[in-house]
Each structure stands twice: as structure tokens, then as C-alpha cells.
Design an enzyme around this catalytic site. Structure first.
Site, mmCIF file in Angstrom:
data_model
loop_
_atom_site.group_PDB
_atom_site.id
_atom_site.type_symbol
_atom_site.label_atom_id
_atom_site.label_comp_id
_atom_site.label_asym_id
_atom_site.label_seq_id
_atom_site.Cartn_x
_atom_site.Cartn_y
_atom_site.Cartn_z
ATOM 1 N N HIS A 213 0.903 -1.427 0.147
ATOM 2 C CA HIS A 213 -0.102 -0.053 -0.070
ATOM 3 C C HIS A 213 0.770 1.204 -0.156
ATOM 4 O O HIS A 213 0.457 2.444 0.582
ATOM 5 C CB HIS A 213 -0.907 -0.014 1.295
ATOM 6 N N ASP A 269 0.450 -4.502 5.750
ATOM 7 C CA ASP A 269 -0.707 -5.369 5.577
ATOM 8 C C ASP A 269 -0.738 -5.426 3.919
ATOM 9 O O ASP A 269 -0.111 -4.671 3.023
ATOM 10 C CB ASP A 269 -1.909 -4.531 6.036
ATOM 11 N N GLU A 270 -1.501 -6.299 3.560
ATOM 12 C CA GLU A 270 -1.734 -6.694 1.960
ATOM 13 C C GLU A 270 -0.680 -6.351 1.190
ATOM 14 O O GLU A 270 -0.744 -5.465 0.045
ATOM 15 C CB GLU A 270 -3.066 -5.850 1.774
ATOM 16 N N VAL A 271 0.439 -6.972 1.541
ATOM 17 C CA VAL A 271 1.656 -7.022 0.484
ATOM 18 C C VAL A 271 1.435 -7.774 -0.725
ATOM 19 O O VAL A 271 1.631 -9.027 -0.430
ATOM 20 C CB VAL A 271 3.063 -7.330 1.211
#
Ligand SMILES: *[C@@H]1O[C@H](CO)[C@@H](O)[C@H](O)[C@H]1NC(C)=O
Ligand SMILES: *[C@@H]1O[C@H](CO)[C@@H](O)[C@H](O)[C@H]1NC(C)=O
Ligand SMILES: *[C@@H]1O[C@H](CO)[C@@H](O)[C@H](O)[C@H]1NC(C)=O
Ligand SMILES: *[C@@H]1O[C@H](CO)[C@@H](O)[C@H](O)[C@H]1NC(C)=O
Ligand SMILES: *[C@@H]1O[C@H](CO)[C@@H](O)[C@H](O)[C@H]1NC(C)=O
Ligand SMILES: *[C@@H]1O[C@H](CO)[C@@H](O)[C@H](O)[C@H]1NC(C)=O
Length: 624
Positions: A213, A269-271
Site C-alpha cells: 500500500h 498489510d496486504e503486500v
């Protein structure tokens, strides 16, 4: 699922039938008033108790049966749940709804409130030590003057701090100057935010993304070289020294403006892209992730040894306990476990909690008060978010002993976009009622009618009783709280009320378009393509168009009025372009089509010429 919806509809109908008839009549009358108001007053500022609001409140009684069904069929869940699974998840709801009537009026009122049924310890309610409100700025920052009113409000409702996600709204300088949005806060404004937070005794925790992100930075040509995948600005390549230099620069600049903070959230988060570039491909994902977190933590701790670092937990859920222990992850970061759907254990199962308990001495939880049930929503479903928060209380009370130092706190997240490139979801003022409900609940460890005063006074709502046992909220019939909170005067409340008018407009225009363009047979795309219709029918179909069109343009003006106290002009125009403008264009298109269709007064013999484009699809268009 269907049965449940019908059941809800029927119950709602029975309960409200008397009210419905009365209010349908009244709203017909008042609709007339409202319409004439709209037509003779171009700018319509909403004031307390104005006819506009009374009309809204009354019309809303009629609308709720319908909107409730809609919201229950259109629910989206953040993760990959099938509809069937989802229906199962909802079972506890249904049980809660049909609990037996006891004849006890107070109990009945309690049931009408529709508070999601969650088993909590009544003697010793679990109350998170820190209760932090997440402010997602991402290119849509509220005005400082709004924070001035908002901070005391959340403090009063029980918040102890703020998780401030600047993204591109921080005034980065030097080599980072270009990643700053053009409407970012100035350094003076950031100082003012810190002062305001301190005045309200709110602990401030900045959040900066240091792995996934980072779209807001890597989208720029100067920083594209740090991408893990050249075609995507989502994730940083962890194997380049320049990536760490970039993170170091961001942290240094953030820290220079927040010298006294105790915690820093470093995202992670959310790599979505990991282990894809040429260097990274040689390593295990697990190793890459942990090594990068270690490197980031190390470079921060070299300068700020006492700073406590927080990361989102989603990338850890599938990591092995041993690999986390091997790098002593528990000594360098604290995980923030996030689940925004109702059923927490579905996403973070008991074995994962056990693993976290071994690796970490403490953990944080993250619930949501908005921005979790649909990327394009305008207003959050307070009931679903309350259930998420109550269930977190249940899970926290059960898992607290799993960690040597227990949970540190709960963050109520309020996403304003799903990522940097997404459109706006629910804006902050539209989410304040939901925030109020969940904040009062998590501050007391439960929610029931004994918290009425706390909740209503916190949101500056009138509290005169319209009947001793009238519920002050009815979450099943009124999950957006449009009806019950229509008269509250909290900062941003005009915008909250406007979301109801938006909803009414959307329903009306959608119905009109569906009827004109699909159900009726004289203005379909076929008629338009062939310029072939009966003018009398076209007149009939577009009879309501001027009134509906006028309503949408009036809504634009009301939206500007409702938003100027909260947002800058960019956010105002972005929201209007996303929510209202498409309807205006659609209506203008229909208007143009009607003019074209009506201007014909001689028509060719049938058959009409076959559409040439059908050839592409293998349809022969030659005459037989
Ligand atoms: C609300 O819940 C609390 C805690 O469980 C309880 O002590 C209190 O009696 C309840 N109040 C009402 C009105 O149900
Ligand atoms: C920022 O962007 C401008 C225009 O694209 C460019 O000329 C300048 O070199 C950039 N600055 C930095 C520090 O990269
Ligand atoms: C990164 O820096 C370290 C030490 O400063 C050096 O040993 C290493 O070769 C560098 N790596 C790359 C890919 O440049
Ligand atoms: C925003 O727009 C209003 C009018 O639409 C204007 O008066 C005001 O100056 C604008 N504000 C800024 C900061 O440009
Ligand atoms: C409708 O027609 C007007 C006049 O020709 C034109 O300016 C406008 O762009 C058209 N609108 C749409 C939505 O097609
Ligand atoms: C339909 O017919 C009218 C009148 O002949 C003409 O002005 C218009 O351009 C036509 N429209 C289309 C889409 O063919």
C-alpha cells in the site's frame, strides 16, 4: 437468505403497519410541501426541525421496510464468503430477532432496539484499555476546523486516541516532496492537529505504510524504481537498499513532526506482490516479509530506541510460529489483528491466536465503524458494525489471557477509500452515528438502553421522550440511523442527513430509468438506435423527468452546503461527481433521446434495417 429477508419484511410490516398508514398519508402531504420548497428555494440549508427534516423522518418510516430488505440482500463481506456461508453466519441474528415476547414492556423495548445478540459477561464486561479512532485521510482530509469539533466529540464518547493515517496528506519535503498531495496539510496544520488532540487528551499514533500500500509514492516516476513489480505501484521491493533509504526518510520526516509519540504504526498489510523481482525470487516469501519488517524496525530503533512499532497482522496469519520466533518478532513489533466482518474467529481462528500468544507479549485488535462492507457505500450499516465491535469484545475477553500483557487496545477503523486508487467510500461525517454507537459500546463493554443518555448526548441529539418505552434506536428497521438520529446536531450532521436524501434520489432515479429504458417499450436502446417510437408514448414516459431532474440538481447544491464545513473543495467535488453527477448525465441522456425520438414525424416501412454491428456476431444481415 430469502426466508430471512421475507421474515424481516413481514415482522417489520406487522410492527409498523399502523404507523405506516399514518405516515404514508402524512408524507404524501409533506412531500407536496417539500417539493414546493425545493422548487422555490434553490439553496436549502438544513436546520434543526425544519420541514425538510420532518419530511425526511416521516418518509423514512415508509422507506425502511424497503431499504432494510435491500441492505440485507446486497450485503458484501470483506472476504471470500459464498452467499450460503454468509446466511449461516447470520443465524445468531435471526435467533436474536425472534426471542419470545415476554409481556414485559421494558424488555420489549430492549428487543426493538435490535442490538445484535452477542454473549458477553454481564458481571465483568471486557473494556479495551485503549480505544483508538482511525482517521483515514487518503486524499480526502477533513478540515482542521472540523477536527476542532470532532476530537472533543470522540473523547466524550470514550475514545482515548487517534490512529492517523496520513498517506499523501502529510507535508513531506525534500526528496519526498512529490509524493505529497497538492491539498495536503501544511506543517502548521499538522501542529494544530497535534495540539487539538492533546487538548482533548487523545493519544496520537501516526500510521505510515512501509511495505504494501505504498501506491501513493510508487505511482510517481521518481519512485517507480522501488516497485517490486514494474507494472504495479502497490508494493515496495524489500531487497533494495534504496527501499530502506526511502522508508528511513519517511520515518525521519514523520518523527520530526511527532517527537513525543509512544507508538508508530508501520502498516505492512496486504503486500500483494512479494518475491517477484529478480533478487527477491530467490528467497521464501516468509523470509522476505520478516526480514523487511526487521530491517525497518532496526532503522527506526537505531534513532528512536523506545518507539513501539505496530503492524497489521494479515501477513502473519499464515507464517509459522517458529519463523516468527527465530527473528524475535515479538520484541520488535506488536500485531494489530484486524477483522471487520461479524464473525471474528472465521478469519482469525483459535490456532492463529495461540501462535500469536506464543510470539507476542501483547496485541491490538482492529474493528470497523465504516468502510468495510462495500467500496462505494455512502453511509455505514450501524448494526453490522456494532455487531463486529461487540464480537470483538467477546474475542478480546477470551484471548486476553493468551498474551502476557493482554491486549493493549482496540482501534475502530473508518476507511475512507479501500486503497489509493479506489473511489470514496463512506465519508467521516456519515459514519459518526455508527462510530458513536460502537465507541459507547466498546467503552462500556456492552450496549443496551442504559447507555441511551450517553449515546444521545454524545451526538447532541434531543432527548425529550416521545413515549416512555419508545426505543431510541431500532437497528433492524433503521440500520443507517436515518430515522432515529434525524434531529441530532453533531458536527457533520447535515451531511449525515444528506445521505438519506441521496438514497431517496438514487431509488427514485433508478426506478425511473429502469421503467423508461427497460420495462416500457417505447424508449429502449432499440427505439433510440432506430429513431423509431411513438411521440405520444415518449411524452408519457418522460412526464416526470423535469421534476426528477430538478431534484438531482437541488441535491448537488444541498451537498455543497452540507460539506463546506467538513471538507475542502476537492473532496466536495469528488463526492458529488461520484454520487450525483452520473444520475444527472443519465437523465440528460434520456432527455436528449426523447427530443430526438419526438422530432421524427414520418416513419419508414417495416422491417427496420438490421443492425450492421450484428454481423460481427455472426448474424446474417442480408435480405433473404
Ligand atoms: C445493561 O447491561 C448491563 C451490563 O450487562 C447491565 O448491568 C444492565 O442492567 C443492563 N441494563 C438494562 C436496562 O438492561
Ligand atoms: C518532482 O516532480 C517534478 C515534476 O515532475 C520534477 O521536475 C522534480 O524533479 C521532482 N522532484 C523530485 C525531488 O523528485
Ligand atoms: C546494501 O548495503 C549493504 C551495506 O551497506 C551492502 O553490503 C549491500 O551490498 C547493498 N546491497 C545492494 C543490493 O546494493
Ligand atoms: C471553494 O469553493 C467556494 C465556492 O464554491 C469558494 O468560495 C472557496 O473560496 C473555495 N475554497 C478554496 C479553498 O478554494
Ligand atoms: C444533450 O444534448 C445537448 C445539446 O445537444 C448536449 O450539449 C449534451 O452534451 C447532451 N447530453 C448528453 C448527456 O448526451
Ligand atoms: C432522429 O430523427 C430526427 C428527425 O429526423 C433527427 O433530427 C435525429 O438526428 C435522428 N436521430 C438519430 C439518432 O438518428
Amino acid at each position: 437468505m430469502n426466508n430471512y429477508v421475507q421474515h424481516l419484511g413481514l415482522t417489520a410490516w406487522r410492527r409498523k403497519s399502523a404507523l405506516l398508514i399514518a405516515s404514508a398519508l402524512l408524507s404524501l402531504i409533506i412531500f407536496g410541501l417539500q417539493f414546493s420548497r425545493l422548487t422555490d428555494k434553490p439553496t436549502l440549508k438544513e436546520e434543526n426541525g425544519s420541514p425538510q427534516m420532518v419530511a425526511d423522518a416521516l418518509i423514512s418510516n415508509v422507506r425502511f421496510v424497503e431499504s432494510n430488505q435491500k441492505s440485507n440482500t446486497a450485503k458484501t463481506v470483506t472476504a471470500e464468503l459464498s452467499l450460503d456461508e454468509f446466511a449461516n453466519m447470520e443465524q445468531p441474528f435471526v435467533d436474536g430477532n425472534v426471542r419470545k415476547r415476554s409481556g414485559n414492556e421494558a424488555l420489549e423495548t430492549e428487543q426493538q432496539m435490535g442490538i445484535p445478540y452477542v454473549v458477553l459477561n454481564a458481571e465483568r464486561p471486557y473494556i479495551p484499555r485503549k480505544r483508538i479512532v482511525h482517521l483515514d485521510l487518503k486524499g480526502a482530509p477533513p478540515l482542521i476546523s472540523f477536527f476542532r469539533k470532532f476530537f472533543p466529540l470522540i473523547r466524550n464518547l470514550g475514545a482515548t486516541g487517534i490512529l492517523l493515517e496520513y498517506e499523501d496528506m502529510f507535508p513531506y519535503t525534500g526528496i519526498l516532496k512529490n509524493i505529497t498531495a497538492k491539498n495536503a496539510f501544511t506543517p502548521e496544520q499538522v501542529k494544530e492537529i497535534l495540539d487539538l488532540a492533546e487538548k482533548s487528551q487523545l493519544e496520537l499514533i501516526p500510521l505510515i505504510q512501509t511495505f504494501g500500500h505504498v501506491e501513493f509514492a510508487l505511482k510517481h516516476p521518481e519512485w517507480a524504481k522501488l516497485r517490486e513489480v514494474p507494472g504495479s505501484p502497490q508494493a515496495l521491493c524489500p531487497s533494495r537498499n534504496s527501499s530502506l533509504d526511502f522508508v528511513k526518510e519517511m520515518v525521519t520526516q514523520i518523527m520530526s513532526m511527532h517527537p513525543h509519540i509512544k507508538y508508530l504504526h508501520i502498516g505492512c498489510d496486504e503486500v500483494f506482490q512479494i518475491g517477484e523481482c529478480e533478487v527477491c525470487r530467490l528467497e521464501l516469501h516468509e523470509t522476505l516479509f520478516l526480514k523487511h519488517v526487521q530491517n525497518v524496525a532496526k532503522l527506526i530503533h537505531e534513532k528512536f530506541p523506545k518507539l513501539r512499532l505496530i503492524i497489521w497482522d494479515d501477513m502473519l496469519r499464515h507464517l509459522s510460529q517458529q519463523s516468527m520466533l527465530d527473528v524475535s518478532l515479538g520484541d520488535i513489533v506488536e500485531p494489530m489483528v484486524w477483522v471487520y466482518a461479524e464473525d471474528i474467529y472465521r478469519f482469525v481462528q483459535p490456532p492463529v491466536w495461540d501462535k500469536y500468544g506464543v510470539v507476542f507479549k501483547t496485541a491490538w485488535a482492529a474493528s470497523a465503524f465504516k468502510g468495510a462492507f462495500g467500496e462505494t457505500l455512502s453511509v455505514p450499516d450501524s448494526r453490522r458494525h456494532l455487531e463486529n465491535n461487540l464480537r470483538w469484545l467477546e474475542v478480546m475477553s477470551q484471548q486476553d489471557k493468551n498474551f502476557k500483557r493482554g491486549f493493549t487496545g482496540l482501534v475502530l477503523t473508518g476507511w475512507q477509500r479501500y486503497d489509493h486508487f479506489a473511489v470514496l467510500c463512506e465519508l467521516l461525517p456519515a459514519g459518526i452515528p455508527s462510530l458513536g454507537l460502537s465507541l459507547v459500546a466498546t467503552t462500556h463493554g456492552y450496549f443496551n438502553s442504559s447507555l441511551k443518555h450517553k449515546f444521545l448526548s454524545g451526538l447532541t441529539c434531543p432527548q425529550h421522550n416521545s413515549g416512555r418505552n419508545q426505543p431510541f434506536i431500532e437497528l433492524e428497521l433503521d440500520p443507517y440511523l436515518w430515522d432515529k438520529l434525524a434531529r441530532c446536531m453533531f458536527p457533520g450532521s447535515p451531511f449525515f442527513r444528506l445521505t438519506f436524501r441521496l438514497h431517496t434520489m438514487e431509488t427514485e432515479v433508478d426506478d425511473f430509468i429502469k421503467s423508461t429504458k427497460q420495462s416500457k417499450g417505447w424508449m429502449t436502446d432499440y427505439n433510440v438506435r432506430h429513431n423509431y417510437s411513438l411521440p405520444l408514448r415518449v411524452d408519457e414516459l418522460t412526464g416526470d423527468l423535469p421534476r426528477i431532474y430538478h431534484g438531482t440538481t437541488a441535491l448537488v447544491r444541498s451537498a455543497v452546503d452540507a460539506m463546506v464545513d467538513v471538507f475542502d473543495n476537492y473532496t466536495i467535488s469528488e463526492w458529488i461527481e461520484q454520487k450525483i453527477y452520473p444520475y444527472i448525465i443519465e437523465l440528460e441522456k434520456i432527455q436528449n433521446q426523447s427530443i430526438a425520438l419526438k422530432s421524427v414525424n414520418q416513419w419508414s416501412a417495416r422491417p427496420l434495417p438490421p443492425l450492421k454491428d450484428l454481423q460481427r456476431l455472426g448474424v446474417s444481415i442480408n435480405a433473404n
